[in-house]
Design an enzyme around this catalytic site. Structure first.
Site, PDB file in Angstrom:
ATOM      1  CG  ASP A 285      50.147  37.475  38.731  1.00  0.00           C
ATOM      2  OD1 ASP A 285      50.093  38.762  38.445  1.00  0.00           O
ATOM      3  OD2 ASP A 285      49.223  36.827  39.268  1.00  0.00           O
TER       4      ASP A 285
ATOM      5  CG  ASP B 292      45.682  41.514  41.380  1.00  0.00           C
ATOM      6  OD1 ASP B 292      45.825  41.886  42.627  1.00  0.00           O
ATOM      7  OD2 ASP B 292      45.851  41.993  40.254  1.00  0.00           O
TER       8      ASP B 292
ATOM      9  NE  ARG C 201      41.444  48.846  35.338  1.00  0.00           N
ATOM     10  CZ  ARG C 201      42.159  49.817  35.848  1.00  0.00           C
ATOM     11  NH1 ARG C 201      41.259  51.168  35.480  1.00  0.00           N
ATOM     12  NH2 ARG C 201      43.127  50.328  36.400  1.00  0.00           N
TER      13      ARG C 201
ATOM     14  CE  LYS D  97      46.706  50.756  32.326  1.00  0.00           C
ATOM     15  NZ  LYS D  97      45.852  50.805  31.231  1.00  0.00           N
ATOM     16  CG  ASN D  98      44.188  49.586  40.881  1.00  0.00           C
ATOM     17  OD1 ASN D  98      44.412  50.785  40.664  1.00  0.00           O
ATOM     18  ND2 ASN D  98      43.611  48.851  40.169  1.00  0.00           N
TER      19      ASN D  98
HETATM   20  C1  BG6 Z   1      45.440  41.168  37.161  1.00  0.00           C
HETATM   21  C2  BG6 Z   1      43.911  40.435  37.464  1.00  0.00           C
HETATM   22  O1  BG6 Z   1      46.325  40.859  38.051  1.00  0.00           O
HETATM   23  O2  BG6 Z   1      45.195  42.505  37.082  1.00  0.00           O
HETATM   24  C3  BG6 Z   1      43.058  40.618  36.673  1.00  0.00           C
HETATM   25  O3  BG6 Z   1      44.499  39.103  37.755  1.00  0.00           O
HETATM   26  C4  BG6 Z   1      43.019  42.025  36.330  1.00  0.00           C
HETATM   27  O4  BG6 Z   1      41.807  40.064  36.980  1.00  0.00           O
HETATM   28  C5  BG6 Z   1      44.356  42.823  35.966  1.00  0.00           C
HETATM   29  O5  BG6 Z   1      42.043  42.286  35.493  1.00  0.00           O
HETATM   30  C6  BG6 Z   1      44.109  44.214  35.657  1.00  0.00           C
HETATM   31  O6  BG6 Z   1      44.182  44.890  37.035  1.00  0.00           O
HETATM   32  P1  BG6 Z   1      43.830  46.441  37.056  1.00  0.00           P
HETATM   33  O7  BG6 Z   1      44.028  46.812  38.538  1.00  0.00           O
HETATM   34  O8  BG6 Z   1      44.707  47.116  36.240  1.00  0.00           O
HETATM   35  O9  BG6 Z   1      42.287  46.431  36.856  1.00  0.00           O
HETATM   36 MG    MG Z   2      47.106  37.074  39.152  1.00  0.00          MG
END
Ligand code: BG6
Ligand code: MG
Length: 757
Positions: free
Chosen positions: A549, A551, A589, A657-658
């Protein structure tokens, strides 16, 4: 009389030499001429004698004197004195080929004829500039005059106040050291010329002075130690010459006097004065005095007890002295381990043996006693005492399993060496004591007991030991050896599975190749595989890939996600808590927003929801704008590298998505075989979709994959996909995971696999 000119001393005894030297000193006015090549006339006016000498090419000189003693015995002190002066003359003219040196020689001759008072006044007139300069000249020439007073010179140079306190500072210390160095140079030269009594005069004054200074102004001890070392060295060299009894006596008095002083210390690495003169402490009375001094110091000199005790031990043996002093006995017993080391270091092996035999060894602590016995063994070998060698090496190998001692025992006493092996074998089961094993392996190896060697090696089961000794066995016991290796390799594979087993066995494979055993071992392994096939049911899958994973596992962005939600919800009128973090972590998200709206009873239209989700993303992107590889969590990069090194595949499985953008900023995009992010899964974790897809991308069965997750939802998703799960963070929240760690810096890929298998 006929002598070898450059070895006159060995032709005459000390008393005759001393007499001739006295005559040389008395001879003030003389002429030494060379009427023809190889012939010399020596004519002294005061005292009156006349010697003719013929110098041969082979270095011998025949001398003839006119006196009645010579006519009777064909030798006399005049002839000897003339020879000494001829030698001096030849040495000097050899050394002084250049003109300036010749002039110096003339100057020497002039100065030689002066008295000390004349010399002093001469110097005062001609070297007025500085008293240090005058002293330097005096130091250079004083030995040329009759009865030179070195004490006076040295005292002159050492500033003292009216109470006799020495006033030395850095500046005048330099002068004092220079003067002493000059005097010692002269002493060295005089010693070379065999002017023993003159050498002694200089040493007597300088040693006295140096010790006085080092006791009175101890702060300069260090600087003065250079000169003191040199003086002691010259003194020792002097004592090795055949000194006249009178001179020996003076050396004895000097040594006793200095050594007996309060505050006298041995200078490290030098020979103590009393040991330099030891060869000529012959009389009972002197021995008694010297021994008493050493005994007293050994008991009372708390700073240098050891060197004194060492001397005491030495003299007890050498002079057969017995002491009844109880305090001395206590000191000797206490210091004996160190005394033995010291004597051994000095190479005084007979003293080592004597000392060892004089104490009750079983009163010492085991490690100390071992050192003592080792010193004794070294000494016994040096002195060729076979019986003692055998006794000590037997004791050391049996009681201390000392392999070096056992080697020595084997050399001296085969039978006992075997006995030691038999006893040790009986006493220590294989693998219970490393040292015993080492002794036995080495022993059987050395004595060619190959059956015993192999039996022990396979019982110990340590492959590094087997590899060390198998060269001896590979011809005679090839098949058995192959068996031992194959069994070990098989067992390792069974216990650890592919990757780890391969790692653990890699050096064994290399070794087997190098000694040409690989084919035989491979054959044996095949047989073992066949035999065991079908017997045990399904095997645990081998781990072949890791999915991470992003984050909160690789980078610390989880906190930014949370902070961004906090800001957005504030605008919507709610204050979110840490508890909410657990619910949004790992979720997509939209999933996160739905949860928060629901939690704080906020109702929005679909359009508004999308607007706020986009807003949260803007805040989040702003927060992570500046992240760099430095923001990687501790140990993350090393872990990724090690995963690759261990031969595993790597994928990213993130709900974000980031994710790709973040990987780019962290410069680790290239490290993954597959990247799955929030765009790849319709379902949010804990649905297994993202991990199932990651396994497919890696072409691995989920059972072969380990997922690393910081969110409870992520762990659930991994397990639902059929993968193993490693949770990073709060053990309570992640309790479903197979393994829980606090971060990637706390483990290694190999360790994780080992734990899971
Ligand atoms: C996960 C995080 O990795 O990605 C979440 O733990 C987050 O907190 C999720 O909501 C979605 O991320 P993003 O960048 O698509 O908003
Ligand atoms: Mg995580």
């Amino acid at each position: 009389m006929k002598v070898v000119l450059f070895d006159i001393e060995s032709h005459f005894n000390a008393a005759v030499m001393e007499e001739a030297m006295d005559l040389v000193r008395e001879t003030n006015e003389y002429d030494l001429t060379q009427p023809e090549e190889g012939f010399f006339h020596f004519i002294s006016r005061q005292p009156d004698y006349h010697v003719e000498m013929a110098f041969k090419a082979d270095g011998t000189v025949s001398a003839k004197c006119q006196c009645t003693a010579f006519k009777r015995t064909k030798q006399c002190k005049h002839a000897l004195a003339a020879l000494l002066m001829l030698r001096d003359h030849i040495l000097r003219s050899r050394r002084t080929k250049s003109k300036s040196k010749h002039e110096n020689l003339l100057l020497d001759d002039v100065l030689k004829k002066m008295t000390v008072t004349e010399l002093r006044s001469f110097i005062s007139i001609h070297a007025q500039s500085h008293s240090a300069f005058r002293a330097e000249i005096l130091a250079n020439y004083l030995h040329l005059i009759k009865k030179p007073d070195y004490h006076h010179l040295l005292l002159d140079m050492t500033p003292m106040d009216k109470f006799g306190t020495i006033k030395l500072n850095r500046n005048n210390l330099k002068t004092v050291r220079n003067i002493i160095a000059t005097l010692l140079r002269q002493a060295q030269q005089l010693l070379k010329e065999k002017a023993l009594s003159e050498t002694f005069q200089i040493l007597e004054a300088t040693l006295h002075h140096l010790y006085r200074l080092s006791i009175k102004v101890p702060q300069f001890q260090e600087q003065l130690s250079t000169e003191l070392r040199l003086a002691l060295r010259i003194f020792d060299a002097l004592c090795h010459q055949s000194m006249a009894p009178r001179l020996q006596q003076s050396a004895f008095v000097l040594s006793m006097d200095i050594s007996g002083r309060e505050g006298y210390t041995f200078l490290k690495g030098t020979k103590p004065l009393l040991l330099s003169i030891e060869p000529f402490i012959l009389e009972e009375k002197s021995r008694h005095a010297a021994f008493q001094l050493a005994e007293k110091k050994a008991v009372l000199d708390s700073r240098q007890q050891l060197p004194w005790a060492t001397i005491v031990m030495r003299w007890m043996r050498l002079w057969k002295v017995r002491s009844t002093s109880k305090p001395l006995k206590a000191v000797l017993n206490r210091l004996m381990p160190d005394i033995l080391q010291e004597l051994s270091r000095q190479g005084d092996y007979e003293d080592v043996i004597y000392s060892l035999q004089s104490v009750q060894t079983d009163t010492y602590e085991k490690t100390l006693l071992r050192g003592m016995l080792q010193a004794g063994l070294r000494a016994a070998r040096q002195t060729g005492d076979r019986e003692l060698v055998s006794k000590l090496s037997y004791e050391l190998s049996l009681s201390y399993l000392d392999t070096d001692a056992w080697d020595i025992l084997l050399e001296t006493d085969h039978e006992s060496a075997h006995r030691v092996l038999r006893v040790v074998k009986e006493y220590y089961a294989p693998g219970t004591d490393d040292i015993a094993d080492q002794l036995l392996l080495r022993g059987w190896n050395a004595t060619g007991h190959k059956d015993e060697l192999l039996e022990r090696l396979s019982a110990i089961g340590d492959m590094s030991l087997l590899m060390r000794y198998d060269d001896q066995l590979k011809t005679s016991h090839r098949l058995q050896l192959e068996d031992v290796y194959a069994t070990h390799i098989y067992a390792t594979r069974e216990a650890y599975g592919g990757v780890i087993a391969r790692q653990k066995l890699s050096n064994i494979f290399g070794h087997l190749k190098s000694i040409d055993l690989s084919a035989g071992v491979a054959e044996k392994l095949k047989l073992m595989d066949k035999k065991n096939k079908g017997g045990t049911g399904p095997q645990a899958a081998e781990i072949r890939g890791f999915v991470f994973d992003l984050d909160g596992v690789i980078v610390d962005t989880a906190v930014h996600h949370f902070q961004s939600w906090k800001k957005i919800l504030k605008e919507l009128g709610a204050d979110i808590t840490e508890e909410d973090d657990h619910h949004t972590r790992g979720a997509s998200r939209m999933e996160s927003l739905e949860y928060l709206l629901n939690r704080y009873s906020i109702v929005l239209t679909q359009e508004e929801k999308e607007m706020w989700a986009a807003k949260k993303n803007e805040v989040y992107l702003e927060a992570i704008e500046l992240i760099t590889p430095r923001d990687l969590l501790p140990g993350a990069l090393a872990f990724l590298i090690d995963t690759r090194k261990a031969g595993l595949k790597l994928a990213l499985g993130s709900a974000s998505k980031n994710a790709r953008g973040v990987l780019k900023k962290l410069a680790i995009e290239e490290r993954f075989d597959a990247i799955l992010d929030g765009n790849d899964a319709k379902e949010s974790k804990p649905h297994p979709e993202i991990f199932t897809k990651a396994c497919e991308a890696l072409k691995l069965d989920p059972a072969e994959v380990v997922v690393f997750e910081d969110a409870a939802k992520g762990v659930q998703a991994a397990l639902a996909a059929g993968c193993h799960a490693v949770g990073l963070g709060d053990p309570e929240a992640l309790k479903e995971a197979d393994i829980i760690i606090s971060g990637l810096d706390q483990t290694t890929p190999t360790l994780i696999i080992e734990q899971l298998s």
